[in-house]
Enzyme design. Structure first.
Site, mmCIF file in Angstrom:
data_model
loop_
_atom_site.group_PDB
_atom_site.id
_atom_site.type_symbol
_atom_site.label_atom_id
_atom_site.label_comp_id
_atom_site.label_asym_id
_atom_site.label_seq_id
_atom_site.Cartn_x
_atom_site.Cartn_y
_atom_site.Cartn_z
ATOM 1 N N ASP A 182 0.829 -1.208 0.000
ATOM 2 C CA ASP A 182 0.000 0.000 0.000
ATOM 3 C C ASP A 182 0.863 1.259 0.000
ATOM 4 O OD1 ASP A 182 -2.812 1.011 0.451
ATOM 5 O OD2 ASP A 182 -1.871 1.901 2.211
ATOM 6 N N GLU A 227 1.665 -0.638 -5.000
ATOM 7 C CA GLU A 227 0.659 0.373 -5.302
ATOM 8 C C GLU A 227 1.398 1.699 -5.310
ATOM 9 O OE1 GLU A 227 -3.257 2.793 -3.833
ATOM 10 O OE2 GLU A 227 -1.555 2.409 -2.548
HETATM 11 C C1 GLC Z 1 -4.228 3.060 -0.667
HETATM 12 C C2 GLC Z 1 -5.441 2.172 -0.521
HETATM 13 C C3 GLC Z 1 -6.594 3.016 -0.047
HETATM 14 C C4 GLC Z 1 -6.238 3.586 1.301
HETATM 15 C C5 GLC Z 1 -4.927 4.358 1.248
HETATM 16 C C6 GLC Z 1 -4.391 4.625 2.620
HETATM 17 O O1 GLC Z 1 -4.373 4.002 -1.650
HETATM 18 O O2 GLC Z 1 -5.692 1.500 -1.712
HETATM 19 O O3 GLC Z 1 -7.782 2.300 0.005
HETATM 20 O O4 GLC Z 1 -7.251 4.445 1.726
HETATM 21 O O5 GLC Z 1 -3.921 3.634 0.567
HETATM 22 O O6 GLC Z 1 -3.911 3.441 3.209
#
Ligand code: GLC
Ligand code: CA
Length: 556
Positions: A221, A277
């Site tokens: 994440d 991500e």
């Molecule tokens: C990422 C996740 C999202 C979350 C954010 C903070 O973007 O996909 O859902 O709110 O991180 O952890």
């Protein structure tokens, strides 16, 4: 006897350690997948019971959004204990059972790792609050004195992704207003200081904990956010966007962290993987995350945000294959996830609609869901033909639209409250799945409770209805996934054929893929159509549709 390639294809877990290069990975959003105990929130046992349906669908792996102990202020992306399961989802024993059952079905299991921030309820943050400014405990997070004569102003102008300031002032243990801490997301999600060796060591332990429990990898994440400019300079707000590098997004220091993680994963020889991500652009920069000594995959969000247009899509596909190929990594292909407006709705809106903060009741949109679904089905055939690894977000295979009319009082995304309802946020893509048409909560559970209300119209989209309808979106996904394996499309070589303002066409794995973007039916070249996203009209491919053909020319 089936050919060797087909046998291997039926047993994903039996494949080699590089399974992730071509895998189709299904994102499970635990809150909304299936609810075994009937409290209205999906849970681990619900997921285990639903694995058969995913195996039948034909995916290779599942990625689970967070199920860790959490106050659930950001649906679990606010973790209070990285090595335990939140009681609303179940227990560690439930997770062990899920992993075992998935592996028995030949499905790999990827879990979500949230290293940028913890929950403010995490013991480490509570210890930091109870300790003095300058202490080692504070040094694990990003605490700073404020500006202004009494420290009454935040240390800089950084804004939370969810709206409002990215800094919150605390009361010191003696009860007086004191330091500020950084949270790039919600107030209850304090950012770690990744220059701290202590923090680095704790995450190595967390990785080991889950690796030894048998998970096949991690979706990381906010992988682009861990390294902050230590000088904490103001952010140039005029340039601010999710893709803009700045004092905290996409800085070079993150790569050392991932090198260490990769080395750790490489001590397991059975194909453990990392997927970033990372909202960074251009694709050449994103490719730095997947150099051979770092992560295995990174989500290709450039593909996700590309408008429905043949040359725009050709460009992003070509650039992705070349940028990732240059570092020896597969591209990923992502059409949706739990943070963006659902595909069917997105493709049914005018291309210039601003979707960055979600859509809701009062958004003025001209939406055509018939067009949206037609295009989404075509986009699916396009995507599942591409070489590399593809992600499918739960409900995409049912053609679910975004739920726009969630009542204000039911909304739960922190964005909604932090902006006083100005931004709708992401609840509309997180509504619990419909499994059966005629049961309470459409079979999400047996009690009818649901943490977000399901639209009545989802009866017709329920999985059981779609299973027996050969024209359904579910059956289209299933057939495309089957053919993708049979023709080894994930490992294929793509060669462009025809790209114009109305057609996109290429060859891959002995198939010819054709997408018709025009508003009239398209004559197909000679060849046998093995799947199409809409029924052919007198042998021609209808508007906004796609087909895969056995390419007689290539076979000859
Ligand atoms: C990422 C996740 C999202 C979350 C954010 C903070 O973007 O996909 O859902 O709110 O991180 O952890
Ligand atoms: Ca439950």
């Amino acid at each position: 006897m089936p050919a060797m390639s087909e046998m291997a294809a039926t047993s994903p877990a039996g494949r080699d350690a590089e399974w992730w290069r071509t895998a189709v990975i299904y994102q499970v959003y635990p809150r909304s997948f299936a609810d075994a105990n009937g409290d209205g929130i999906g849970d681990i046992r619900g997921i285990t019971e639903g694995l058969g349906a995913l195996s039948e669908l034909g995916v290779d792996a599942i990625w689970l959004s967070p199920f860790y102990r959490s106050p659930q202020n950001d649906a679990g992306y606010d973790v209070a204990d990285y090595c335990d399961v939140d009681p609303i989802f179940g227990t560690l024993a439930d997770v062990d059972e899920l992993i075992a059952r998935a592996h028995a079905l030949g499905l790999r299991v990827i879990v979500d790792l949230v290293p940028n921030h913890s929950s403010s309820e995490h013991r480490w943050f509570q210890e930091a609050l109870a300790s003095a400014p300058g202490s080692v405990e504070r040094g694990r997070y990003i605490f700073r004195d404020g500006r202004g004569s009494c420290g009454e102003l935040p240390p800089n102008n950084w804004q939370s992704v969810f709206g409002g300031a990215a800094w919150t002032r605390i009361l010191e243990p003696n009860g007086t207003p004191g330091q500020w801490y950084l949270h790039l997301f919600d107030t209850t999600q304090p950012d770690f200081d990744w220059t701290s060796a202590w923090v680095q060591d704790r995450f190595i332990e967390i990785l080991l904990f889950w690796l030894d429990r048998g998970v096949d990898g991690f979706r990381v994440d906010v992988a682009h956010g861990l390294d902050k400019d230590q000088g904490l300079p103001d952010y140039d707000a005029t340039a601010a966007s999710a893709f803009t590098p700045g004092p905290y997004w996409g800085r070079p220091g993150v790569h050392e962290i991932y090198r260490e993680w990769r080395a750790l994963l490489d001590t397991y020889s059975d194909g453990r993987m990392l997927c970033a991500e990372a909202w960074v652009s251009p694709l050449e920069s994103l490719a730095e995350w997947v150099r051979p000594d770092q992560m295995h995959q990174a989500f290709n969000f450039e593909y996700l945000v590309t408008r429905w247009h043949p040359t725009a899509l050709r460009d992003v596909i070509r650039d992705s294959l070349s940028a990732f190929g240059a570092v020896g990594a597969p591209s990923t292909w992502v059409l949706s996830n739990h943070d963006v407006v659902r595909l069917v709705t997105r493709l049914g809106l005018p291309t210039d609609t601003d979707l960055s903060h979600g859509i809701g009741r009062t958004t003025a949109v001209s939406l055509d869901l018939t067009v949206g679904l037609r295009r989404a089905r075509a986009a699916t055939l396009l995507t599942l033909a591409l070489p590399g690894s593809a992600y499918v977000y739960q409900g995409e295979e049912l053609g679910l639209p975004e739920v726009i009319d969630i009542p204000d009082g039911a909304r739960q995304d922190p964005t909604w409250n932090r902006t006083n309802g100005e931004r709708f946020g992401r609840d509309g893509c997180r509504v619990p799945l419909p499994w059966t048409a005629s049961d309470p909560a459409f079979g999400f559970n047996t009690t009818g409770a649901a943490w977000l209300p399901q639209p009545a119209g989802w009866r017709d989209l329920a999985r059981d209805v779609q299973r027996t309808d050969s024209t359904s979106t579910l059956r289209l996904y299933q057939e495309a996934l089957r053919l993708r394996r049979v023709h080894s499309l994930g490992g294929g070589e793509l060669t462009w054929h025809d790209v114009s303002d109305s057609v996109l066409s290429f060859r891959v794995g002995g198939l010819r893929v054709i997408v018709n973007f025009s508003q009239t039916a398209l004559e197909l070249p000679p060849g046998r159509v093995v799947v199409s996203s809409a029924p052919l009209e007198a042998g021609a491919l209808p508007a906004d549709s796609a087909a895969w053909l056995i390419d007689e020319e290539a076979v000859a």
